[in-house]
Design a protein around this motif. Structure first.
Motif, PDB file in Angstrom:
ATOM      1  N   ILE A 237      11.648  -8.428  -0.695  1.00 15.01           N
ATOM      2  CA  ILE A 237      12.304  -8.509  -1.837  1.00 15.01           C
ATOM      3  C   ILE A 237      11.826  -9.035  -3.063  1.00 15.01           C
ATOM      4  CG2 ILE A 237      14.647  -9.825  -1.983  1.00 15.01           C
ATOM      5  CD1 ILE A 237      14.980 -10.206   0.811  1.00 15.01           C
ATOM      6  N   TYR A 238      12.394  -7.889  -3.823  1.00 16.22           N
ATOM      7  CA  TYR A 238      11.606  -8.236  -5.555  1.00 16.22           C
ATOM      8  C   TYR A 238      13.074  -8.909  -6.051  1.00 16.22           C
ATOM      9  CZ  TYR A 238       7.445  -6.121  -4.086  1.00 16.22           C
ATOM     10  OH  TYR A 238       6.133  -5.723  -3.985  1.00 16.22           O
ATOM     11  N   ASP A 239      12.562  -8.903  -7.526  1.00 12.53           N
ATOM     12  CA  ASP A 239      13.565  -9.385  -8.779  1.00 12.53           C
ATOM     13  C   ASP A 239      13.327  -8.874  -9.730  1.00 12.53           C
ATOM     14  OD1 ASP A 239      15.194 -10.200 -10.654  1.00 12.53           O
ATOM     15  OD2 ASP A 239      15.143 -12.669  -9.915  1.00 12.53           O
ATOM     16  N   ALA A 240      14.495  -7.541 -10.319  1.00 13.55           N
ATOM     17  CA  ALA A 240      14.402  -6.952 -11.281  1.00 13.55           C
ATOM     18  C   ALA A 240      13.438  -7.533 -12.922  1.00 13.55           C
ATOM     19  CB  ALA A 240      15.187  -5.845 -10.464  1.00 13.55           C
ATOM     20  N   ARG A 241      14.244  -8.899 -12.637  1.00 12.49           N
ATOM     21  CA  ARG A 241      13.945  -9.086 -13.967  1.00 12.49           C
ATOM     22  C   ARG A 241      12.460  -9.885 -14.483  1.00 12.49           C
ATOM     23  NH1 ARG A 241      19.049 -13.017 -12.986  1.00 12.49           N
ATOM     24  NH2 ARG A 241      17.907 -13.830 -11.489  1.00 12.49           N
TER      25      ARG A 241
ATOM     26  N   GLN B 231      19.832  -7.290  -9.381  1.00  9.96           N
ATOM     27  CA  GLN B 231      18.430  -8.408  -9.507  1.00  9.96           C
ATOM     28  C   GLN B 231      17.984  -8.272  -8.449  1.00  9.96           C
ATOM     29  OE1 GLN B 231      21.417  -9.700  -9.851  1.00  9.96           O
ATOM     30  NE2 GLN B 231      20.911 -12.239  -9.136  1.00  9.96           N
ATOM     31  N   TYR B 232      18.567  -8.022  -7.784  1.00 10.23           N
ATOM     32  CA  TYR B 232      17.455  -7.931  -6.389  1.00 10.23           C
ATOM     33  C   TYR B 232      17.511  -6.435  -5.371  1.00 10.23           C
ATOM     34  CZ  TYR B 232      18.532 -13.102  -6.211  1.00 10.23           C
ATOM     35  OH  TYR B 232      18.460 -14.010  -6.954  1.00 10.23           O
ATOM     36  N   PHE B 233      15.844  -6.345  -5.012  1.00 10.75           N
ATOM     37  CA  PHE B 233      15.894  -4.526  -4.294  1.00 10.75           C
ATOM     38  C   PHE B 233      15.051  -5.298  -3.412  1.00 10.75           C
ATOM     39  CE2 PHE B 233      13.213  -4.494  -7.785  1.00 10.75           C
ATOM     40  CZ  PHE B 233      11.940  -3.638  -7.042  1.00 10.75           C
TER      41      PHE B 233
ATOM     42  N   LYS C 130       0.927  -1.872   0.280  1.00 12.28           N
ATOM     43  CA  LYS C 130      -0.346   0.040   0.145  1.00 12.28           C
ATOM     44  C   LYS C 130       1.336   1.902  -0.256  1.00 12.28           C
ATOM     45  CE  LYS C 130      -3.733  -1.933   2.688  1.00 12.28           C
ATOM     46  NZ  LYS C 130      -4.552  -2.094   3.784  1.00 12.28           N
ATOM     47  N   LYS C 131       2.601   0.919   0.441  1.00  8.92           N
ATOM     48  CA  LYS C 131       3.052   2.608   0.213  1.00  8.92           C
ATOM     49  C   LYS C 131       4.324   1.851   0.420  1.00  8.92           C
ATOM     50  CE  LYS C 131       1.849   5.307   3.234  1.00  8.92           C
ATOM     51  NZ  LYS C 131       1.249   6.371   4.451  1.00  8.92           N
ATOM     52  N   ILE C 132       5.510   2.520   0.054  1.00 11.77           N
ATOM     53  CA  ILE C 132       6.480   2.136  -0.301  1.00 11.77           C
ATOM     54  C   ILE C 132       7.390   3.696   0.107  1.00 11.77           C
ATOM     55  CG2 ILE C 132       8.408   1.651  -1.718  1.00 11.77           C
ATOM     56  CD1 ILE C 132       7.122   0.478  -3.868  1.00 11.77           C
ATOM     57  N   ARG C 133       8.115   3.342   1.466  1.00 12.58           N
ATOM     58  CA  ARG C 133       8.787   4.051   1.705  1.00 12.58           C
ATOM     59  C   ARG C 133      10.274   4.190   1.722  1.00 12.58           C
ATOM     60  NH1 ARG C 133       5.397   3.248   6.511  1.00 12.58           N
ATOM     61  NH2 ARG C 133       4.048   5.036   7.154  1.00 12.58           N
ATOM     62  N   THR C 134      11.234   3.077   1.247  1.00 11.31           N
ATOM     63  CA  THR C 134      12.453   3.226   0.805  1.00 11.31           C
ATOM     64  C   THR C 134      12.438   2.114   0.005  1.00 11.31           C
ATOM     65  OG1 THR C 134      12.862   1.498   3.176  1.00 11.31           O
ATOM     66  CG2 THR C 134      13.293   3.980   3.709  1.00 11.31           C
ATOM     67  N   VAL C 135      13.621   2.381  -0.939  1.00  9.70           N
ATOM     68  CA  VAL C 135      13.947   0.866  -1.880  1.00  9.70           C
ATOM     69  C   VAL C 135      15.631   0.808  -1.620  1.00  9.70           C
ATOM     70  CG1 VAL C 135      14.394   0.121  -4.190  1.00  9.70           C
ATOM     71  CG2 VAL C 135      12.328   1.676  -3.244  1.00  9.70           C
ATOM     72  N   HIS C 136      16.126   0.093  -2.140  1.00 10.55           N
ATOM     73  CA  HIS C 136      17.393  -0.847  -1.119  1.00 10.55           C
ATOM     74  C   HIS C 136      17.650  -2.134  -2.273  1.00 10.55           C
ATOM     75  CE1 HIS C 136      22.173  -0.572   0.656  1.00 10.55           C
ATOM     76  NE2 HIS C 136      21.432   1.060  -0.119  1.00 10.55           N
TER      77      HIS C 136
END
Length: 480
Positions: A331-335, A319-321, A306-312
């Protein structure tokens, strides 16, 4: 004769009484004769007549005037047993609509000149910009060269603060900070009202080294010097813009603009800083390629948050953030990002309250530290990015900053893989360093030079220099 008869009658009446009763009746008779001789009743009657003569005439009460429109008091139709459908509502004159103008309108699109607000002499500033543009990036340490905790503590103890290393840059809270990755002591800070402050500590007096710019109109929540070109300072703001301050060109170029959304954080997906992942406050994410002409995105991804405060971004497997949301960390995979909706590889749900930040450890990415409003710092083991990352350590830490202070964000020391830095609400005011095991490594105390809470902190990537920013625009620097 009458008096003598009355006395004889009294004597006859009291002849059968005791001496005490006869004396009491005698006193009553004497007192009555005395008051009668004073003629008090006649005096009271005359006084009442005098008071009546002096009383002013009574004024008649004025009747209130009827209103011109003839509208009387409101009465309940229910109590009068009247059907409300028989009456129509009186037309109330419409109030004039007040159109509130934006307190801080968006700055115009396109590049903005890098002109400091607090400086008049542009020639001197051009020389300063040339110096900043020519400074080369300092090489970082390898993981094999990490200091031991003993030597690390000794270096932290050698860091001190003084009046010359404390400076109020501009008004408003500090939302982000970053150090220039070189031997030059240049610290950048993003402020509440869209300003970016640059403080070069090599100048004396200290005020001569402060330069303030206005590339945004709302809080600057994320700042990074480009890992590929240290002359580029990238800044992201709540106003939906992401800009790159180029020291060599003296402009703030516009990288990404979305006036329908508000940005919260960003990071570099590749080491050459050409591709960015941008987090939005509404929970969506943008994939931005700086090599593509224009200021739009390559992909706009909907997430389950619902909300994103930080991305790293992971420092090794880029490829992971990791993203910090309301009460969950993903934790997502950008691919595998899908514009229609992307599911995370890993979802961490141990948090019970709002999360302020989540960051990978700087060298290997084997740890993730989160800052939560439940007064707990959590460190997770991310050495194997699989279906889950287990909880490694919890650290009890007061993170209740209230509405007037920026939320705490625990960050890693870029030189020390296993230590985090975080502000503190404790007295005397201090900035604390914890080991990943939960043990306190050091507390930075400043005495009279540190009398406020520093929610936002940044450590130099190669040198032992720490900068702490408070909610009044003041930067505190500890250095050895």
């Amino acid at each position: 004769m009458a008096d003598s008869r009355q006395q004889l009658q009294v004597k006859d009446d009291v002849s059968g009484l005791s001496p005490y009763e006869r004396k009491r009746l005698k006193n009553i008779s004497e007192n009555a004769n005395f008051f009668a001789s004073l003629q008090l009743s006649e005096s009271a009657a005359r006084l009442r007549e005098m008071i009546k003569e002096r009383e002013p005439p009574k004024s008649k009460r004025k009747k209130p005037k009827k209103r011109e429109n003839g509208i009387g008091c409101r009465r309940s139709l229910r109590l009068l047993n009247v059907d409300p459908s028989e009456f129509s509502l009186s037309k109330v004159p419409a109030l004039p609509t007040v159109v509130e103008a934006d307190k801080e309108p968006l700055l115009p699109p396109g590049p903005l000149e890098m002109t400091p607000e607090n400086r008049d002499n542009s020639e001197i500033f051009k020389g300063v910009l040339q110096t900043w543009a020519e400074v080369k990036k300092t090489s970082t340490k390898n993981s094999e060269e990490l200091s031991s905790i003993k030597s690390y503590k000794a270096n932290l103890r050698s860091m001190v603060i003084s009046e010359d290393t404390v400076c109020k840059v501009t008004k408003g809270s500090i939302f982000s900070m970053a150090f220039h990755p070189s031997e030059m002591t240049l610290v950048a800070a993003g402020f509440k009202y869209g300003q970016i402050g640059l403080w070069d500590l090599t100048h004396q007096p200290k005020e001569d080294g402060v330069y303030v710019f206005q590339p945004h109109s709302l809080p600057v929540s994320c700042l990074y010097f480009s890992p590929a070109n240290p002359a580029h300072l990238l800044s992201l703001s709540y106003d939906g813009t992401l800009r790159c301050g180029d020291f060599s060109k003296a402009v703030f170029e516009e990288v990404y603009r979305n006036e329908r959304s508000s940005f919260s954080s960003f990071d570099f997906l590749v080491e050459d800083a050409s591709t960015l992942i941008v987090g939005h406050w509404d929970g969506s994410m943008s994939l931005v390629d700086r090599r593509t002409p224009g200021t739009s995105y390559e992909k706009l991804i909907k997430s389950s948050m619902k909300k994103i405060r930080t991305v790293h971004v992971h420092p090794v497997h880029r490829q992971y953030f990791v993203t910090a949301g309301l009460r969950d960390v993903h934790i997502y995979d950008a691919r595998r990002l899908n514009p229609q909706g992307s599911q995370p590889l890993i979802s961490v749900t141990e948090h019970t309250k709002s999360i302020a930040s989540a960051y990978f450890s700087p060298l290997t990415g084997n740890r993730v530290v989160t800052t939560c409003a439940d007064c707990t710092l959590r460190i997770f083991d991310s050495s194997s990015v699989s279906s889950q990352i287990p909880l490694f350590t919890t650290i009890r830490h007061n993170t209740i900053t209230g509405r007037w202070l920026t939320s705490f964000q625990a960050v890693w020391d870029p030189k020390q893989e296993d230590c985090i830095i975080v502000g503190s609400m404790a007295h005397p005011r201090q900035i604390e360093v914890f080991h990943e095991t939960g043990k306190r490594v050091h507390s930075f105390l400043g005495g009279e030079c540190l009398v406020s809470v520093c929610p936002i902190n940044a450590m130099h990537p190669t040198r032992y220099i720490l900068a702490g920013g408070n909610s009044c625009g003041r930067i505190h620097v500890f250095m050895n």
